[in-house]
Motif scaffolding. Sequence first.
Motif, PDB file in Angstrom:
ATOM      1  N   TRP A  50    -113.368  37.612 -51.999  1.00 31.20           N
ATOM      2  CA  TRP A  50    -112.163  36.946 -52.491  1.00 31.20           C
ATOM      3  C   TRP A  50    -111.059  36.960 -51.433  1.00 31.20           C
ATOM      4  N   LEU A  51    -110.779  38.125 -50.862  1.00 32.40           N
ATOM      5  CA  LEU A  51    -109.643  38.259 -49.959  1.00 32.40           C
ATOM      6  C   LEU A  51    -110.050  38.364 -48.493  1.00 32.40           C
ATOM      7  N   THR A  52    -111.205  37.826 -48.154  1.00 31.62           N
ATOM      8  CA  THR A  52    -111.657  37.858 -46.759  1.00 31.62           C
ATOM      9  C   THR A  52    -110.623  37.273 -45.814  1.00 31.62           C
ATOM     10  N   PHE A  53    -110.060  36.138 -46.178  1.00 34.49           N
ATOM     11  CA  PHE A  53    -109.219  35.379 -45.254  1.00 34.49           C
ATOM     12  C   PHE A  53    -107.734  35.719 -45.357  1.00 34.49           C
ATOM     13  N   ALA A  54    -107.303  36.299 -46.477  1.00 32.80           N
ATOM     14  CA  ALA A  54    -105.873  36.546 -46.678  1.00 32.80           C
ATOM     15  C   ALA A  54    -105.260  37.438 -45.602  1.00 32.80           C
ATOM     16  N   PRO A  55    -105.906  38.549 -45.182  1.00 37.13           N
ATOM     17  CA  PRO A  55    -105.275  39.393 -44.150  1.00 37.13           C
ATOM     18  C   PRO A  55    -105.252  38.751 -42.763  1.00 37.13           C
ATOM     19  N   VAL A  56    -106.043  37.700 -42.572  1.00 36.19           N
ATOM     20  CA  VAL A  56    -106.075  37.002 -41.273  1.00 36.19           C
ATOM     21  C   VAL A  56    -105.844  35.516 -41.503  1.00 36.19           C
ATOM     22  N   ALA A  57    -104.903  35.211 -42.379  1.00 38.33           N
ATOM     23  CA  ALA A  57    -104.676  33.815 -42.779  1.00 38.33           C
ATOM     24  C   ALA A  57    -104.316  32.939 -41.585  1.00 38.33           C
ATOM     25  N   ASP A  58    -103.458  33.435 -40.690  1.00 38.45           N
ATOM     26  CA  ASP A  58    -103.041  32.621 -39.553  1.00 38.45           C
ATOM     27  C   ASP A  58    -104.209  32.334 -38.617  1.00 38.45           C
ATOM     28  N   GLY A  65    -108.846  24.771 -38.270  1.00 39.07           N
ATOM     29  CA  GLY A  65    -108.016  23.592 -38.084  1.00 39.07           C
ATOM     30  C   GLY A  65    -107.367  23.095 -39.358  1.00 39.07           C
ATOM     31  N   VAL A  66    -106.908  24.020 -40.210  1.00 37.72           N
ATOM     32  CA  VAL A  66    -106.271  23.655 -41.466  1.00 37.72           C
ATOM     33  C   VAL A  66    -104.927  24.367 -41.568  1.00 37.72           C
ATOM     34  N   ILE A 120    -119.432  27.931 -41.051  1.00 42.44           N
ATOM     35  CA  ILE A 120    -118.724  28.005 -39.765  1.00 42.44           C
ATOM     36  C   ILE A 120    -119.691  27.988 -38.569  1.00 42.44           C
ATOM     37  N   MET A 121    -120.953  27.618 -38.820  1.00 44.78           N
ATOM     38  CA  MET A 121    -121.900  27.497 -37.713  1.00 44.78           C
ATOM     39  C   MET A 121    -121.531  26.332 -36.819  1.00 44.78           C
ATOM     40  N   ARG A 122    -121.769  26.496 -35.539  1.00 40.88           N
ATOM     41  CA  ARG A 122    -121.398  25.462 -34.566  1.00 40.88           C
ATOM     42  C   ARG A 122    -122.209  24.188 -34.734  1.00 40.88           C
ATOM     43  N   SER A 123    -123.379  24.274 -35.375  1.00 42.22           N
ATOM     44  CA  SER A 123    -124.200  23.077 -35.569  1.00 42.22           C
ATOM     45  C   SER A 123    -123.554  22.086 -36.527  1.00 42.22           C
ATOM     46  N   LEU A 124    -122.599  22.550 -37.341  1.00 48.20           N
ATOM     47  CA  LEU A 124    -121.896  21.662 -38.266  1.00 48.20           C
ATOM     48  C   LEU A 124    -120.716  20.993 -37.567  1.00 48.20           C
ATOM     49  N   PRO A 125    -120.382  19.770 -37.961  1.00 53.21           N
ATOM     50  CA  PRO A 125    -119.151  19.154 -37.431  1.00 53.21           C
ATOM     51  C   PRO A 125    -117.943  19.985 -37.823  1.00 53.21           C
ATOM     52  N   SER A 126    -116.949  20.037 -36.961  1.00 52.87           N
ATOM     53  CA  SER A 126    -115.769  20.857 -37.236  1.00 52.87           C
ATOM     54  C   SER A 126    -115.070  20.433 -38.524  1.00 52.87           C
ATOM     55  N   ALA A 127    -115.143  19.136 -38.856  1.00 48.37           N
ATOM     56  CA  ALA A 127    -114.495  18.657 -40.076  1.00 48.37           C
ATOM     57  C   ALA A 127    -115.165  19.192 -41.339  1.00 48.37           C
ATOM     58  N   ALA A 128    -116.427  19.639 -41.205  1.00 49.37           N
ATOM     59  CA  ALA A 128    -117.158  20.137 -42.372  1.00 49.37           C
ATOM     60  C   ALA A 128    -116.973  21.622 -42.588  1.00 49.37           C
ATOM     61  N   ASN A 129    -116.385  22.335 -41.615  1.00 50.91           N
ATOM     62  CA  ASN A 129    -116.273  23.789 -41.714  1.00 50.91           C
ATOM     63  C   ASN A 129    -115.541  24.224 -42.983  1.00 50.91           C
ATOM     64  N   PHE A 130    -114.336  23.730 -43.163  1.00 51.60           N
ATOM     65  CA  PHE A 130    -113.541  24.185 -44.296  1.00 51.60           C
ATOM     66  C   PHE A 130    -114.147  23.778 -45.640  1.00 51.60           C
ATOM     67  N   PRO A 131    -114.633  22.520 -45.819  1.00 52.25           N
ATOM     68  CA  PRO A 131    -115.237  22.175 -47.115  1.00 52.25           C
ATOM     69  C   PRO A 131    -116.453  23.039 -47.464  1.00 52.25           C
ATOM     70  N   VAL A 132    -117.304  23.346 -46.480  1.00 51.50           N
ATOM     71  CA  VAL A 132    -118.483  24.163 -46.769  1.00 51.50           C
ATOM     72  C   VAL A 132    -118.074  25.598 -47.099  1.00 51.50           C
ATOM     73  N   VAL A 133    -117.111  26.140 -46.338  1.00 53.75           N
ATOM     74  CA  VAL A 133    -116.612  27.478 -46.637  1.00 53.75           C
ATOM     75  C   VAL A 133    -115.993  27.510 -48.034  1.00 53.75           C
TER      76      VAL A 133
END
Length: 478
Positions: A50-58, A65-66, A120-133
């Motif tokens: 749940w809080l994986t990203f909150a402590p490193v939000a920036d 890229g969001v 977040i694998m490099r094989s995915l387009p960068s635009a797909a990173n956030f939607p898949v995550v």
Amino acid sequence: MEDVDEFRDDVIPIKPNPVLEKCIVFKVYKRRWFILFVLCLLNCSNSILWLTFAPVADHSAQFMGVTLDQINWLSIIYMVVAIPLSFGTTWMLDTLGLRITLVLGSWLNMLGAVLRYVGIMRSLPSAANFPVVMGGQTLCALAQPLVIFTPTKLAALWFPEHQRATANMIASMSNPLGILIASIFSPMIVGTTNNIALMLFIYAVPAAIICLLATVGIRDSAPPTPPSASAESSNSEPFLEGIKLLLRNKAYMILLLCFGSGIAVFTCFSTLLEQIMCVRGYTNDFAGLCGGLFIVFGIVGAGFLGLYVDKTKKFTEVTKVNMSLSALACIAFSVVSQMRNQGIAVAVACSLFGFFGFSIYPVAMELSVECSYPVGEATSAGLIFISGQIQSVIYILLLQGLTKPMAYSPFSTCSVGGDAALSWRVPVLVMAGLFSVFTCCFVIFFHTKYRRLDAEAQAGGKMPTLTTCDSTSNSDPK
């Protein structure tokens, strides 16, 4: 003589009466500790995700890229998903049982953790990173109600009366333990944005192991013989009838609203802590330390409270005192967090906030069962959780909306690209004000009888008839 498997720990008669012992015998089993252990691991893992990203939000925003608001939605999605799903979860726990609920939750948790890493694998387009995550985070969010509602149900079905509050405390405090791990290790792992992938991989491995333990190790939803009188009637009220009873219960509705507000404040604190502090020059590592102190002291406080309440049964008094002290700590944090170079004061405020605040949760969950009995434990505790989730979404969106860009922020340590740093002075004061208002309402208006304890006392004081004796001794509530 009924056969009891090798896991039986001891036998608990209601009263030292030879006739009564032949008729109604309550038993506890060692396997209850394994189920509690798996639930704790699952609860801990789910809160880490749940809080994986909150402590490193920036860092996370820069890596994918969001914007920061989009990163906040990785936490908010837990609340959004939980609100509609929670009603189905309470029905599932009371109808399909503990085992199916826990196994399903462990699989959703594991699949979500794996999908986040794939995203977040490099094989995915960068635009797909956030939607898949976000898709993986949504699967983890689906698991949360299946996990978070379970402690009161597990305590009621598997533990005797003198261990219920302690078992509930242990299971419930595994959730903030996960927040502690995320608060400390996410900033440590993500020294640079290149380590986001490593962080997601590390968090996915335990989720897979826990899924295996739950699937293979949990065999039954309830023990062959109940541990207490109330365990036999744990599902005595049908789901919809239970909802109706709760909505007509004045004491329960006050607890639902006021303690739900407390859950929302703690969610806001955990989600937004790094963003609140970085603008005043505090680093991610220090924010992680403060989040860690918040959790550690909360777990310590919960340990003391769980043992104390198990012995004294003073659920209401403990909840009122601790909520009041929590409100004072929240006010202190809202003031000192907006000052520069006040690290010690901020750390002390976070510690006190956790010690008095987080420790209330398991006690309040037990209180919800006591004031609403004979409604099922999953239903009474679940609706409070839903209230907390709804208010969490409202509070986070409200606090974000109250922020203002700072024209000049020379001390900011926030890494948000070209975006201006945000002032959190007004939002944190509003957060403290809301918590204080609902705490005052709870202290003044909440009064209740302990219905489950009263029912158990009456059951223990009555000699059963032959019919009751036969039906009890032959029952096998699996």
